[in-house]
Design a protein around this motif. Sequence first.
Motif, PDB file in Angstrom:
ATOM      1  N   GLU A  95      -7.019   8.451 -10.570  1.00 29.06           N
ATOM      2  CA  GLU A  95      -6.746   7.301  -9.714  1.00 29.06           C
ATOM      3  C   GLU A  95      -6.781   7.744  -8.255  1.00 29.06           C
ATOM      4  O   GLU A  95      -6.089   8.685  -7.867  1.00 29.06           O
ATOM      5  N   SER A 125     -10.286  -3.471   0.098  1.00 32.57           N
ATOM      6  CA  SER A 125      -9.421  -4.113  -0.912  1.00 32.57           C
ATOM      7  C   SER A 125      -9.910  -3.895  -2.346  1.00 32.57           C
ATOM      8  O   SER A 125      -9.792  -4.780  -3.188  1.00 32.57           O
ATOM      9  N   ILE A 126     -10.518  -2.724  -2.606  1.00 34.55           N
ATOM     10  CA  ILE A 126     -10.905  -2.351  -3.959  1.00 34.55           C
ATOM     11  C   ILE A 126     -10.538  -0.893  -4.170  1.00 34.55           C
ATOM     12  O   ILE A 126     -10.181  -0.177  -3.222  1.00 34.55           O
ATOM     13  N   ASP A 127     -10.599  -0.437  -5.403  1.00 37.33           N
ATOM     14  CA  ASP A 127     -10.279   0.958  -5.697  1.00 37.33           C
ATOM     15  C   ASP A 127     -11.279   1.885  -5.002  1.00 37.33           C
ATOM     16  O   ASP A 127     -12.485   1.601  -4.964  1.00 37.33           O
ATOM     17  N   PHE A 159       0.814  -1.218   0.000  1.00 42.23           N
ATOM     18  CA  PHE A 159       0.000   0.000   0.000  1.00 42.23           C
ATOM     19  C   PHE A 159       0.848   1.269   0.000  1.00 42.23           C
ATOM     20  O   PHE A 159       0.293   2.367   0.052  1.00 42.23           O
ATOM     21  N   ARG A 163      -6.108   2.502  -3.506  1.00 38.86           N
ATOM     22  CA  ARG A 163      -6.827   1.292  -3.109  1.00 38.86           C
ATOM     23  C   ARG A 163      -7.167   1.334  -1.628  1.00 38.86           C
ATOM     24  O   ARG A 163      -6.338   1.726  -0.796  1.00 38.86           O
ATOM     25  N   SER A 164      -8.377   0.950  -1.299  1.00 43.19           N
ATOM     26  CA  SER A 164      -8.804   0.920   0.094  1.00 43.19           C
ATOM     27  C   SER A 164      -8.187  -0.258   0.828  1.00 43.19           C
ATOM     28  O   SER A 164      -8.170  -1.390   0.312  1.00 43.19           O
TER      29      SER A 164
END
Length: 314
Positions: A76, A84-86, A55, A79-80
Amino acid sequence: MGSYVLKRLAQSLIVVVIVTVLVFGLMHLLPGDPIQIYLGDTATPEQISYYTQMFGLDQPLYVQYFKWISGLFHGEMGRSITYSIDVSELLIKRVACTLSVTLPAFLLALAIGIVLGVVSSTHRGKKLDSILTSIANIGIATPTFWVGMILVYVFALKLNWLPVQGYVSFAESPIGYLRCLIMPVIVLSLGHLASTTRQTRSAMLEVVSQDYIRTARAKGLPEHRVVYRHALRNALIPVVTMLGGAIGGLIGGTVVIENLFNIPGVGSLMMTAITNKDYMVVQNVTFVIAVAVVVCNLLVDILYGYIDPRIRVN
């Protein structure tokens, strides 16, 4: 008008930059490791080190900041850690849900507040004025969450007319969508409706005492034309000025409303992200909110300058 807009735009950009710096710095000052929170107490040092590098949290803070800002220019958001997604995917789903509450609440507060303010001012000193003023004062003083709990108790638990909480999309069920949003929209708009009513009443009372209003009446113009065509436009100047703060208050109020009614919007996402120290989510949600508030305030400033040309020279 063009130079006025450019000046306000430059000020808005500076505000957004300051907000990004403050949010980024404050998030990293909070105690706790987001990777440790995400993996749990059973995580090994190797796992923590791997996810920290993945990360980018092992890089210097200034590198992380400029990497985040440069990513925004390319669309952009990172990522979270928690989901665990954008982050952009999260926001697309949540923003629509939040707008479905804040937009109707804003329009409701604005439309009804202006009408009640005009009615109250035209009946100054009468019983109707006293009733509307008292209701407005109660609406301003009453805590939002308390009103929400009362509505839930009466209309959901006792009468069983509305669902206690939850959210249904319009595509899934238009009726369910409306039933789920009735109470949140009313609760969110209540305080701002009361403020708009009081502000409109005060502005109208100040305007109707002006000489040009007396002249319009002396010419024999119908009272509705004097009130709505001559008085209301000038009375809207302080009301329009208040709109910028009202929009920010509505967006901030969604945090309480969404958690109270279990609505999966930006407010509830923000609370979860702060609890889990999900840097990317908090930073990007705050950035989106800041941009939305700044844009709304910019539009208010432009509208203000349009209504009163004297403002453009400042």
